[in-house]
Enzyme design. Structure first.
Site, PDB file in Angstrom:
ATOM      1  N   GLU A  97       8.328  -3.646  -8.884  1.00 18.68           N
ATOM      2  CA  GLU A  97       9.119  -2.898  -7.908  1.00 18.68           C
ATOM      3  C   GLU A  97      10.236  -2.056  -8.522  1.00 18.68           C
ATOM      4  O   GLU A  97      10.468  -0.911  -8.108  1.00 18.68           O
ATOM      5  CB  GLU A  97       9.719  -3.863  -6.873  1.00 18.68           C
ATOM      6  CG  GLU A  97       8.714  -4.425  -5.883  1.00 18.68           C
ATOM      7  CD  GLU A  97       8.092  -5.729  -6.350  1.00 18.68           C
ATOM      8  OE1 GLU A  97       7.576  -6.476  -5.500  1.00 18.68           O
ATOM      9  OE2 GLU A  97       8.117  -5.991  -7.568  1.00 18.68           O
TER      10      GLU A  97
ATOM     11  N   ASP B  60       0.860  -1.184   0.000  1.00 20.29           N
ATOM     12  CA  ASP B  60       0.000   0.000   0.000  1.00 20.29           C
ATOM     13  C   ASP B  60       0.896   1.234   0.000  1.00 20.29           C
ATOM     14  O   ASP B  60       1.358   1.686   1.046  1.00 20.29           O
ATOM     15  CB  ASP B  60      -0.893  -0.030   1.240  1.00 20.29           C
ATOM     16  CG  ASP B  60      -1.917   1.099   1.259  1.00 20.29           C
ATOM     17  OD1 ASP B  60      -1.714   2.102   0.541  1.00 20.29           O
ATOM     18  OD2 ASP B  60      -2.909   0.980   1.996  1.00 20.29           O
TER      19      ASP B  60
END
Length: 266
Positions: free
Chosen positions: A140, A69
């Site tokens: 990522e 998150d």
């Protein structure tokens, strides 16, 4: 019907005579992972793990789990009293260890997107079932991060090179390719029916048999526990980097990716 718990805010849980379902339920946050979700998942396993024979992990129809998150991370980064997230990384890794090595069969039922930390849940499970909308990605590196805690579980599932390729490319792998790679065990247009057929077979297994088998299996692959500290250190490094936090903040505040709006060269 069994036990249905309404006491959680980020998940839904039901247990019907040892056949349990844990559903991520954060529709307002794209089913992302925050500290509370990890805590509630671990609380379920602590309370019911001794009763569960088969545990199905699922998300929402359009998104299984989209990873960390970023909004929560951004808010914590602006709070001088907030922790550095190390404890969260340890807890998340331990949750995945529980799924991989706990005394129950874990089944990931994936519909829609499984990204970043969501891939950790997928890779930790014993069996992965999916529908035709499922897509798997590691985003990522777009933010200067890398999937430190996911990789030990993913490498175990699909091998180092394919996990390396997913990390570098950052693009979603569609369900057919994921099946060929061994990430997905079976998929179908109607994954609910696919899950039902698997459960009809898995429900025949005894709790004691599952527990003995999973304990033996864990003894053959102790690398997961051995890599925990290294994974947590790697996670802490990338999430404490000011430049990475700036990219996360910009994404949260503007919706722009790091390469958009003149930041691509950074």
């Amino acid at each position: 019907m069994g036990v249905v718990s309404d006491s959680y805010q980020t998940i839904k849980f039901r247990n019907d005579r040892g056949l349990a379902t844990l559903q991520f339920h954060r529709p307002e946050a794209n089913n992302t992972i925050n500290d509370q979700l990890v805590s509630e998942c671990r609380a379920v396993l602590a309370e019911f793990g001794s009763q569960i024979r088969v545990l199905v992990i699922e998300g929402l129809p359009e998104v299984f789990c989209f990873g960390a998150d970023f909004k929560a991370i951004h808010q914590a980064g602006s709070d001088p009293a907030a922790s550095d997230g190390t404890r969260s990384a340890e807890d998340l890794y331990d949750l995945w260890l529980d799924l991989a090595q706990g005394p129950y069969v874990t089944v990931a039922h994936v519909r829609g997107k499984a990204n970043a930390g969501g891939m950790g849940f997928v890779a930790a499970c014993d069996i992965v079932l999916a529908d035709e909308t499922a897509a798997f990605s590691l985003s990522e590196l777009l933010f200067g991060l890398f999937p430190a805690c996911v990789l030990p579980f993913l490498i175990r599932k699909i091998g180092k090179q394919k996990a390396h390729y997913m990390t570098l490319m950052t693009v979603p792998v569609q369900v057919g390719e994921a099946h060929r790679w061994g990430l997905v065990d079976a998929y179908a247009a109607n994954s609910d029916d696919l899950l039902r057929r698997h459960m009809l077979r898995l429900r025949r297994l005894s709790k004691s048999g599952i527990q003995r088998y999973k304990t033996y299996l864990a003894s053959l692959e102790n690398d997961l526990a051995a890599q925990r500290d290294k994974a947590v250190v790697g996670n802490r490094a990338v999430f404490n980097d000011p430049e990475n936090l700036e990219k996360i903040a910009r994404f949260v505040e503007t919706g722009q990716f790091p390469w958009e709006g003149g930041h691509g060269g950074r």
